[in-house]
Motif scaffolding. Structure first.
Motif, short mmCIF file in Angstrom:
data_model
loop_
_atom_site.label_atom_id
_atom_site.label_comp_id
_atom_site.label_asym_id
_atom_site.label_seq_id
_atom_site.Cartn_x
_atom_site.Cartn_y
_atom_site.Cartn_z
N VAL A 49 0.86 -1.18 0.00
CA VAL A 49 0.00 0.00 0.00
C VAL A 49 0.90 1.23 0.00
CG1 VAL A 49 -1.78 1.29 1.24
CG2 VAL A 49 -1.83 -1.18 1.26
N ASP A 50 0.55 2.20 -0.82
CA ASP A 50 1.31 3.45 -0.89
C ASP A 50 0.51 4.53 -0.18
OD1 ASP A 50 2.71 5.71 -1.51
OD2 ASP A 50 2.53 5.52 -3.68
N PRO A 51 0.96 5.00 0.99
CA PRO A 51 0.22 6.04 1.72
C PRO A 51 -0.02 7.30 0.90
CG PRO A 51 1.91 5.08 3.11
CD PRO A 51 2.16 4.56 1.72
N SER A 52 0.85 7.57 -0.08
CA SER A 52 0.67 8.76 -0.91
C SER A 52 -0.36 8.54 -2.01
CB SER A 52 2.01 9.18 -1.53
OG SER A 52 2.45 8.22 -2.48
N LEU A 77 -2.32 1.24 11.33
CA LEU A 77 -2.42 2.18 10.21
C LEU A 77 -1.57 3.42 10.44
CD1 LEU A 77 -6.27 1.99 9.52
CD2 LEU A 77 -4.45 1.03 8.10
N LEU A 78 -1.47 3.84 11.70
CA LEU A 78 -0.63 4.99 12.04
C LEU A 78 0.82 4.71 11.67
CD1 LEU A 78 -0.03 7.71 13.52
CD2 LEU A 78 0.17 6.36 15.63
N HIS A 79 1.34 3.57 12.10
CA HIS A 79 2.74 3.25 11.85
C HIS A 79 2.98 2.94 10.37
CE1 HIS A 79 3.89 3.46 16.05
NE2 HIS A 79 2.81 2.76 16.36
N ALA A 80 1.91 2.58 9.65
CA ALA A 80 2.04 2.33 8.21
C ALA A 80 1.89 3.62 7.41
CB ALA A 80 0.98 1.32 7.76
N GLY A 81 1.59 4.74 8.09
CA GLY A 81 1.51 6.03 7.43
C GLY A 81 0.17 6.33 6.79
#
Length: 207
Positions: A49-52, A77-81
């Motif tokens: 998954v790309d947070p951007s 989800l926080l630590h995954a951005g």
């Protein structure tokens, strides 16, 4: 991530679960704590998954069927951005909240489906996997269930469908912690070997 790095994230997620429970004055910390290693491993060692670009149609998707474990989902989800500390600090209750005790669908934050009603997530995950197959996408779907949740007949209807259709892009994870709302799962409704049940529907089951 290697084991040491994953363990560090897991410790922080556990702290976050306890902090969020205390701040909200309610929640389901037990079922959330039992899922920490499972969820952390999926997000940091398996999912793409790309947070951007959270709306990428070819992204991997995570479905939290045991929606009561949202207190583990949000720190992961926080630590995954995918969610921010500000999102978490707004709390789980009240008009300013953007995260809730039971997840509400918000793909921009990595929350693929609403949750809370048990037994619904695997059917939804099957739908996502079928859609990916039709698009010829390489995206994968990960669905986390609870062992108590597997008392729901809808779980096995969805499992039968997944096996019949050969949904190879679907990974089902069952958090077998031996407990559900009213007591030990073996006393409420003993489902026996869940691995054998999934194998009967055509899954490759690993314990």
């Amino acid at each position: 991530m290697n084991t040491q790095e994953l363990s560090k994230v897991c410790r922080q997620v556990r702290r976050d679960i306890i902090t969020m429970t205390a701040n909200a004055g309610s929640g389901h910390p037990g079922g959330s704590l039992s899922a920490v290693e499972l969820m952390t491993s999926v997000f940091f060692n398996h999912m793409h998954v790309d947070p951007s670009n959270p709306h990428d149609p070819d992204r991997d998707r995570f479905v939290l069927s045991k929606g009561h474990a949202s207190l583990a989902l949000y720190p992961a989800l926080l630590h995954a951005g995918l969610v921010s500390q500000e999102d978490i600090d707004r709390g789980l209750l009240g008009p300013n909240a953007v995260l809730f005790k039971h997840p509400r669908r918000d793909p921009a934050r990595g929350i693929e489906t609403s949750g809370g009603s048990l037994g619904m997530g695997l059917g939804y995950a099957c739908g996502l996997a079928i859609a990916a197959n039709r698009r010829a996408s390489g995206s994968r779907v990960f669905c986390l269930l609870g062992d108590g949740e597997c008392n729901e007949g809808s779980v096995w209807e969805a499992a039968a469908l997944a096996g019949h259709m050969g949904l190879a892009s679907l990974t089902v994870i069952v958090d077998v912690n031996g407990l559900q709302l009213d007591g030990p799962t073996a006393q409420i409704l003993d489902t026996g070997s869940l691995a054998e049940k999934f194998r009967a529907f055509g899954f490759e089951a690993i314990e």
